[in-house]
Design a protein around this motif. Sequence first.
Motif, PDB file in Angstrom:
ATOM      1  N   THR A 136       0.891  -1.182  -0.155  1.00  8.01           N
ATOM      2  CA  THR A 136      -0.146   0.206  -0.040  1.00  8.01           C
ATOM      3  C   THR A 136       0.879   1.307  -0.088  1.00  8.01           C
ATOM      4  O   THR A 136       1.853   1.282   0.772  1.00  8.01           O
ATOM      5  N   ASN A 137       0.451   2.214  -1.035  1.00 10.90           N
ATOM      6  CA  ASN A 137       1.555   3.166  -0.903  1.00 10.90           C
ATOM      7  C   ASN A 137       0.648   4.705  -0.803  1.00 10.90           C
ATOM      8  O   ASN A 137      -0.437   4.890  -0.965  1.00 10.90           O
ATOM      9  N   TYR A 138       1.311   5.494  -0.544  1.00 13.61           N
ATOM     10  CA  TYR A 138       1.051   6.948  -0.188  1.00 13.61           C
ATOM     11  C   TYR A 138       2.009   7.942  -0.744  1.00 13.61           C
ATOM     12  O   TYR A 138       3.181   7.774  -0.746  1.00 13.61           O
ATOM     13  N   PHE A 139       1.600   8.924  -1.379  1.00 15.29           N
ATOM     14  CA  PHE A 139       2.571   9.730  -1.959  1.00 15.29           C
ATOM     15  C   PHE A 139       1.902  11.332  -2.192  1.00 15.29           C
ATOM     16  O   PHE A 139       0.610  11.692  -2.442  1.00 15.29           O
ATOM     17  N   GLU A 140       2.938  12.242  -2.142  1.00 16.75           N
ATOM     18  CA  GLU A 140       2.454  13.804  -2.369  1.00 16.75           C
ATOM     19  C   GLU A 140       3.660  14.310  -3.069  1.00 16.75           C
ATOM     20  O   GLU A 140       4.954  13.990  -3.308  1.00 16.75           O
ATOM     21  N   THR A 141       3.255  15.053  -3.965  1.00 15.02           N
ATOM     22  CA  THR A 141       4.154  16.042  -4.779  1.00 15.02           C
ATOM     23  C   THR A 141       4.180  17.487  -4.164  1.00 15.02           C
ATOM     24  O   THR A 141       3.021  17.987  -4.452  1.00 15.02           O
ATOM     25  N   MET A 142       4.946  18.199  -3.879  1.00 11.93           N
ATOM     26  CA  MET A 142       5.092  19.541  -3.359  1.00 11.93           C
ATOM     27  C   MET A 142       5.956  20.208  -3.913  1.00 11.93           C
ATOM     28  O   MET A 142       6.964  19.957  -4.462  1.00 11.93           O
ATOM     29  N   PRO A 143       5.554  21.538  -3.818  1.00 13.64           N
ATOM     30  CA  PRO A 143       6.465  22.622  -4.061  1.00 13.64           C
ATOM     31  C   PRO A 143       7.709  22.372  -2.927  1.00 13.64           C
ATOM     32  O   PRO A 143       7.722  21.931  -1.960  1.00 13.64           O
ATOM     33  N   ALA A 144       9.137  22.484  -3.596  1.00 10.11           N
ATOM     34  CA  ALA A 144      10.057  21.986  -2.666  1.00 10.11           C
ATOM     35  C   ALA A 144      10.067  22.711  -1.332  1.00 10.11           C
ATOM     36  O   ALA A 144      10.384  22.101  -0.232  1.00 10.11           O
ATOM     37  N   HIS A 145       9.640  23.996  -1.194  1.00  8.66           N
ATOM     38  CA  HIS A 145       9.691  24.632   0.094  1.00  8.66           C
ATOM     39  C   HIS A 145       8.633  23.976   0.838  1.00  8.66           C
ATOM     40  O   HIS A 145       8.694  24.604   2.181  1.00  8.66           O
ATOM     41  N   GLN A 146       7.715  23.208   0.629  1.00  8.79           N
ATOM     42  CA  GLN A 146       6.477  22.745   1.474  1.00  8.79           C
ATOM     43  C   GLN A 146       6.792  21.425   1.747  1.00  8.79           C
ATOM     44  O   GLN A 146       6.213  20.532   2.368  1.00  8.79           O
ATOM     45  N   LEU A 147       8.304  20.810   1.611  1.00  6.04           N
ATOM     46  CA  LEU A 147       8.543  19.375   1.785  1.00  6.04           C
ATOM     47  C   LEU A 147       8.339  18.969   3.151  1.00  6.04           C
ATOM     48  O   LEU A 147       7.653  18.182   3.723  1.00  6.04           O
ATOM     49  N   GLU A 148       8.657  19.731   4.207  1.00  4.63           N
ATOM     50  CA  GLU A 148       8.713  19.571   5.495  1.00  4.63           C
ATOM     51  C   GLU A 148       7.132  19.264   6.069  1.00  4.63           C
ATOM     52  O   GLU A 148       6.673  18.366   6.835  1.00  4.63           O
TER      53      GLU A 148
END
Length: 451
Positions: A100-112
Amino acid sequence: MPMGHTATAQAGSGGLTATEHRLANGLRVVLSEDHLTPVAAVCLWYDVGSRHEVEGRTGLAHLFEHLMFQGSRQVQGNGHFELVQGAGGSLNGTTSFERTNYFETMPAHQLELALWLEADRMGSLLDALDLQSLDNQRDVVKNERRQRYDNVPYGTAFEKLTALSYPEGHPYHHTPIGSMADLDAATLEDAQSFFRTYYAPNNAVLSVVGDIDPEQTLAWIEKYFGSIPGHDGKPAPRDGSLPEILGEQLREVVEEEVPARALMAAYRLPEDGTRAGDAADLALTVLGGGESSRIYNRLVRRDRSAVAAGFGLLRLAGAPSLGWLDVKTSAEVEVPEIEAAVDEELARFAAEGPTPEEMERAQAQLEREWLDRLGTVAGRADELCRYAVLFGDPQLALTAVQRVLDISAEEVREVAAARLRPDNRAVLVYEPLTAEGDEAEAAGNDEETAK
């Protein structure tokens, strides 16, 4: 602080690199820098899928894919979606037989933010999980089953072929969607126990790919994930091994309201992660991978006996993979005519193998598909997790393309001759309901309504 090693580009990796680290609680971390665009992908694979479920409690892995978006200790309700999308990111989760996987793609400054959200639900989902949220998502999953499986043409084909291909009691006999009865039977205690067993840091791999500072990223991961305790009670997955050949042709005829007759078949093929598995992928690409393939040219273009025809590969690491044939017939063409033509093409391919032009085209097609995945931060993050969870080495993702290009035409012919044969397939034949059948069904519905 987590332990790790520095990145070194491997031969055949196209210059891509990844570093591996492990926290004290067992969480594996894979990082890959890519400063081409100011985005970062976070991918978290849990080593749990439908193959880990027990009889009578199928569908729990997929149910948790939904429950993980229903709040945790510090993020209530739909907050996970709201926070990620509000920060300009995208997110989702999926369930398969093996993970089972979960994933996000974020603007780099929102990685935290993405790392904090994943850690919060890994560490505290049970604080928010109650019977109301369980019942809510149970109904969502049941509706998904109705909409995607039970109430669409050919919707249960995958489920039926899987059940035919893997014997009763085999861990891959049932599909991730689960059964209605088992979903209804799942209790809050079942869900809590399932989460404690499988949603632990030492049963997960976290990859972060993109415009990142590795040192800062590791510091955030240690800060948010480091205090989550591991869990040692996970049972070993049941053995999924089977003989290479079914030894017979298994067959089921389905009469349903479908727009056309269909022939579907599943062939037992080598496991994922093997050289023979890559050769099988190339064989299916030559035979049924797109409009230049042999099966398509024979059935759709030459004979005009089908409106659609193709082969696909369901790659599996813990059991034989499945080569999936799907043909929809033209007009009044009968399935035996289609089946005879398919067997003729398979026998010819087993004898002669692919031509040099076919090999070049198939390898280029698979190479493009691999590079498309590795070329995006989200795709690379997913593949790094896949190879870490299923094969123990995320670095294998970076050299997958070269392994496909190293396969010879003779290896492709050999695997086709050994596996793509009538005594090694489960067959599903769809026949549209006849006018008499439609009338009988309508009468039955009227009678039921009258009661």
